[in-house]
Write a protein that holds these residues in place. Structure first.
Motif, PDB file in Angstrom:
ATOM      1  N   LYS A 166     -13.460   2.757  -8.355  1.00  2.63           N
ATOM      2  CA  LYS A 166     -13.164   2.356  -9.738  1.00  2.63           C
ATOM      3  C   LYS A 166     -12.325   3.418 -10.449  1.00  2.63           C
ATOM      4  O   LYS A 166     -11.365   3.095 -11.166  1.00  2.63           O
ATOM      5  N   GLU A 167     -12.643   4.685 -10.212  1.00  2.10           N
ATOM      6  CA  GLU A 167     -11.852   5.779 -10.785  1.00  2.10           C
ATOM      7  C   GLU A 167     -10.408   5.726 -10.289  1.00  2.10           C
ATOM      8  O   GLU A 167      -9.463   5.943 -11.057  1.00  2.10           O
ATOM      9  N   ILE A 168     -10.247   5.443  -9.008  1.00  4.00           N
ATOM     10  CA  ILE A 168      -8.900   5.365  -8.427  1.00  4.00           C
ATOM     11  C   ILE A 168      -8.119   4.232  -9.089  1.00  4.00           C
ATOM     12  O   ILE A 168      -6.938   4.389  -9.428  1.00  4.00           O
ATOM     13  N   GLU A 169      -8.767   3.094  -9.268  1.00  7.48           N
ATOM     14  CA  GLU A 169      -8.114   1.962  -9.946  1.00  7.48           C
ATOM     15  C   GLU A 169      -7.638   2.367 -11.348  1.00  7.48           C
ATOM     16  O   GLU A 169      -6.498   2.101 -11.728  1.00  7.48           O
ATOM     17  N   GLU A 170      -8.527   3.005 -12.079  1.00  7.87           N
ATOM     18  CA  GLU A 170      -8.198   3.363 -13.462  1.00  7.87           C
ATOM     19  C   GLU A 170      -7.105   4.421 -13.527  1.00  7.87           C
ATOM     20  O   GLU A 170      -6.294   4.437 -14.454  1.00  7.87           O
ATOM     21  N   THR A 184      14.202  -9.513  10.819  1.00  2.75           N
ATOM     22  CA  THR A 184      15.227  -9.403   9.761  1.00  2.75           C
ATOM     23  C   THR A 184      16.097  -8.153   9.851  1.00  2.75           C
ATOM     24  O   THR A 184      17.160  -8.102   9.233  1.00  2.75           O
ATOM     25  N   GLY A 185      15.624  -7.138  10.577  1.00  2.00           N
ATOM     26  CA  GLY A 185      16.334  -5.865  10.590  1.00  2.00           C
ATOM     27  C   GLY A 185      16.093  -5.043   9.338  1.00  2.00           C
ATOM     28  O   GLY A 185      16.704  -3.986   9.151  1.00  2.00           O
ATOM     29  N   GLU A 186      15.192  -5.523   8.493  1.00  3.60           N
ATOM     30  CA  GLU A 186      14.888  -4.815   7.248  1.00  3.60           C
ATOM     31  C   GLU A 186      13.442  -4.311   7.263  1.00  3.60           C
ATOM     32  O   GLU A 186      12.560  -4.946   7.832  1.00  3.60           O
ATOM     33  N   LEU A 187      13.237  -3.175   6.599  1.00  4.51           N
ATOM     34  CA  LEU A 187      11.903  -2.603   6.517  1.00  4.51           C
ATOM     35  C   LEU A 187      11.168  -3.145   5.294  1.00  4.51           C
ATOM     36  O   LEU A 187      11.738  -3.208   4.203  1.00  4.51           O
ATOM     37  N   LEU A 188       9.937  -3.544   5.499  1.00  8.09           N
ATOM     38  CA  LEU A 188       9.107  -3.923   4.362  1.00  8.09           C
ATOM     39  C   LEU A 188       8.780  -2.684   3.533  1.00  8.09           C
ATOM     40  O   LEU A 188       8.714  -1.571   4.071  1.00  8.09           O
ATOM     41  N   PRO A 189       8.568  -2.841   2.246  1.00  6.48           N
ATOM     42  CA  PRO A 189       8.155  -1.687   1.442  1.00  6.48           C
ATOM     43  C   PRO A 189       6.783  -1.187   1.881  1.00  6.48           C
ATOM     44  O   PRO A 189       5.980  -1.945   2.436  1.00  6.48           O
ATOM     45  N   GLU A 190       6.530   0.080   1.638  1.00 11.04           N
ATOM     46  CA  GLU A 190       5.222   0.641   1.956  1.00 11.04           C
ATOM     47  C   GLU A 190       4.143  -0.068   1.129  1.00 11.04           C
ATOM     48  O   GLU A 190       4.416  -0.518   0.010  1.00 11.04           O
ATOM     49  N   PRO A 191       2.935  -0.179   1.653  1.00 14.01           N
ATOM     50  CA  PRO A 191       1.868  -0.822   0.874  1.00 14.01           C
ATOM     51  C   PRO A 191       1.619  -0.071  -0.433  1.00 14.01           C
ATOM     52  O   PRO A 191       1.665   1.159  -0.472  1.00 14.01           O
ATOM     53  N   THR A 192       1.381  -0.814  -1.489  1.00 10.10           N
ATOM     54  CA  THR A 192       1.114  -0.212  -2.797  1.00 10.10           C
ATOM     55  C   THR A 192      -0.273   0.420  -2.805  1.00 10.10           C
ATOM     56  O   THR A 192      -1.095   0.162  -1.912  1.00 10.10           O
ATOM     57  N   ILE A 193      -0.545   1.211  -3.816  1.00 11.47           N
ATOM     58  CA  ILE A 193      -1.879   1.793  -3.960  1.00 11.47           C
ATOM     59  C   ILE A 193      -2.929   0.694  -4.095  1.00 11.47           C
ATOM     60  O   ILE A 193      -4.041   0.814  -3.587  1.00 11.47           O
ATOM     61  N   PHE A 194      -2.563  -0.411  -4.731  1.00 17.81           N
ATOM     62  CA  PHE A 194      -3.495  -1.530  -4.864  1.00 17.81           C
ATOM     63  C   PHE A 194      -3.828  -2.108  -3.490  1.00 17.81           C
ATOM     64  O   PHE A 194      -4.998  -2.386  -3.178  1.00 17.81           O
ATOM     65  N   PRO A 229      -2.921   1.269 -13.324  1.00 18.37           N
ATOM     66  CA  PRO A 229      -2.134   1.077 -14.558  1.00 18.37           C
ATOM     67  C   PRO A 229      -0.752   1.719 -14.470  1.00 18.37           C
ATOM     68  O   PRO A 229       0.235   1.172 -14.918  1.00 18.37           O
ATOM     69  N   THR A 230      -0.711   2.879 -13.823  1.00 14.66           N
ATOM     70  CA  THR A 230       0.568   3.577 -13.651  1.00 14.66           C
ATOM     71  C   THR A 230       1.521   2.717 -12.840  1.00 14.66           C
ATOM     72  O   THR A 230       2.697   2.567 -13.142  1.00 14.66           O
ATOM     73  N   LEU A 231       0.958   2.107 -11.796  1.00 15.87           N
ATOM     74  CA  LEU A 231       1.762   1.212 -10.954  1.00 15.87           C
ATOM     75  C   LEU A 231       2.296   0.050 -11.768  1.00 15.87           C
ATOM     76  O   LEU A 231       3.477  -0.292 -11.697  1.00 15.87           O
ATOM     77  N   SER A 232       1.429  -0.562 -12.612  1.00 12.60           N
ATOM     78  CA  SER A 232       1.831  -1.706 -13.399  1.00 12.60           C
ATOM     79  C   SER A 232       2.946  -1.343 -14.390  1.00 12.60           C
ATOM     80  O   SER A 232       3.877  -2.115 -14.610  1.00 12.60           O
ATOM     81  N   ASN A 233       2.842  -0.155 -14.968  1.00 19.90           N
ATOM     82  CA  ASN A 233       3.865   0.256 -15.932  1.00 19.90           C
ATOM     83  C   ASN A 233       5.222   0.491 -15.298  1.00 19.90           C
ATOM     84  O   ASN A 233       6.256   0.442 -15.972  1.00 19.90           O
TER      85      ASN A 233
END
Length: 332
Positions: free
Chosen positions: A318-322, A247-257, A326-330
């Motif tokens: 689990k601590e990393i998720e918490e 595509t000539g386009e860069l995919l976004p970096e992987p999320t923390i999830f 949520p920050t990512l979701s917001n």
């Protein structure tokens, strides 16, 4: 389409390099899920296989979901290499690869790996012994030469092709360079451009981004690229390269999830395969890259690389998720 014997690969395949203490089944599984087209085991000592060394035998573990997969062997004795190829054949990989590129002293001192670059006649004999002892396609991974003054990859490529190998991967450094400095792909391009070379030529060295992979394909004309260190803790690089090429386009970096899911899977698969203690220890080296660039992550990284039981590590996940999810979701 690129063919290695009867193995059919996509146009411009992406190969996962064999890396000692890295390219084990859990790591390979992640890379396969994220777009690697052909993978190899960690290199296996031919002498170790013949002695029935436990570590060497364990490296023969391969799984159907990894296919196509090659088992890589190394050694400096013709008979041992031939015998080890027959042992490798019993676990039914898709190909056998010979390591003539490892620059590590303990391998080179045994007249194996990159040590064979000093003696092309021996390299040819070793390769021929493997080709003649197996029905599987045989490939080779090597370097440009011993040092800058003895770059001999042109002769090596021609003579190895004449033994019957089906593909050649070339790391664009000499043994003297180890992994320092820059790789020089101009020598790889010259091999590929040689009208007498009919086998696929894969380039290796310094491919660490989609842009560079596509640039090197266009500039040097290789049939595919082999990626090593850039995939450690970052298996997403394979699909990122494919997407950018299409595509000539860069995919976004992987999320923390996505990073967390990869790290958790890697740990789980490693523990399943090697047991809790070894699985935990061998996964640690990947955490830095899995979570590279995440702000305020250092305290969690410190925990992950020091904790030595599964319950504590899972609690840290689990601590990393918490803390982060949520920050990512917001922000979405």
């Amino acid at each position: 389409m690129v063919k290695i014997g009867n193995i059919e690969l996509p146009d411009f395949p992406l190969l996962l390099a064999p890396m000692e203490d890295v390219s084990d089944p859990p790591f390979r599984r992640l890379c396969k899920e994220h777009g690697a087209d052909l993978m190899y085991t960690e290199f296996i000592s031919s002498e170790g296989l013949i002695r029935d060394a436990i570590k060497s035998r364990m490296k023969l573990d391969i799984f159907d979901y990894e296919r196509p997969i090659g088992i890589q062997i190394f050694g400096g004795d013709e008979e041992a290499m031939a015998m080890s190829a027959k042992i490798v054949e019993t676990v039914e990989p898709d190909l056998v690869d010979i390591n003539f590129g490892c620059p590590v002293k303990k391998v080179v001192c045994k007249g194996a790996g990159a040590g064979v670059l000093k003696d092309i006649d021996l390299m040819v004999k070793l390769t021929k012994s493997v080709v003649e002892s197996t029905h599987l396609p045989v490939t080779v991974k090597t370097r440009l030469g011993w040092d800058h003054d003895s770059i001999n990859i042109d002769e090596v490529a021609q003579r190895l092709q004449d033994t019957g190998i089906k593909a050649l991967a070339i790391h664009g450094r000499t043994r003297a360079q180890m992994y320092k400095g820059h790789s020089d792909w101009s020598h790889i391009a010259r091999v590929k451009a040689n009208p007498n070379i009919e086998i696929p030529i894969f380039g290796n060295g310094d491919i660490d981004s989609p842009q560079k992979a596509v640039e090197y394909k266009e500039k040097y004309g290789v049939d595919g690229v082999m990626i090593g260190r850039a995939a450690i803790g970052y298996p997403w690089i394979f699909n990122q390269i494919k997407h950018y090429r299409e595509t000539g386009e860069l995919l976004p970096e992987p999320t923390i999830f996505e990073r967390l899911r990869a790290a958790k899977n890697h740990l789980l698969w490693a523990v399943e395969w090697k047991g809790e203690r070894t699985g935990i220890l061998e996964t640690r080296m990947h955490y830095t890259n899995y979570f590279k660039g995440i702000p305020n992550f250092k305290p969690y990284r410190t925990k992950l690389v020091t904790q030595d039981n599964l319950i504590d590590i899972e609690a840290t996940f689990k601590e990393i998720e918490e803390e982060f999810i949520p920050t990512l979701s917001n922000n979405i």
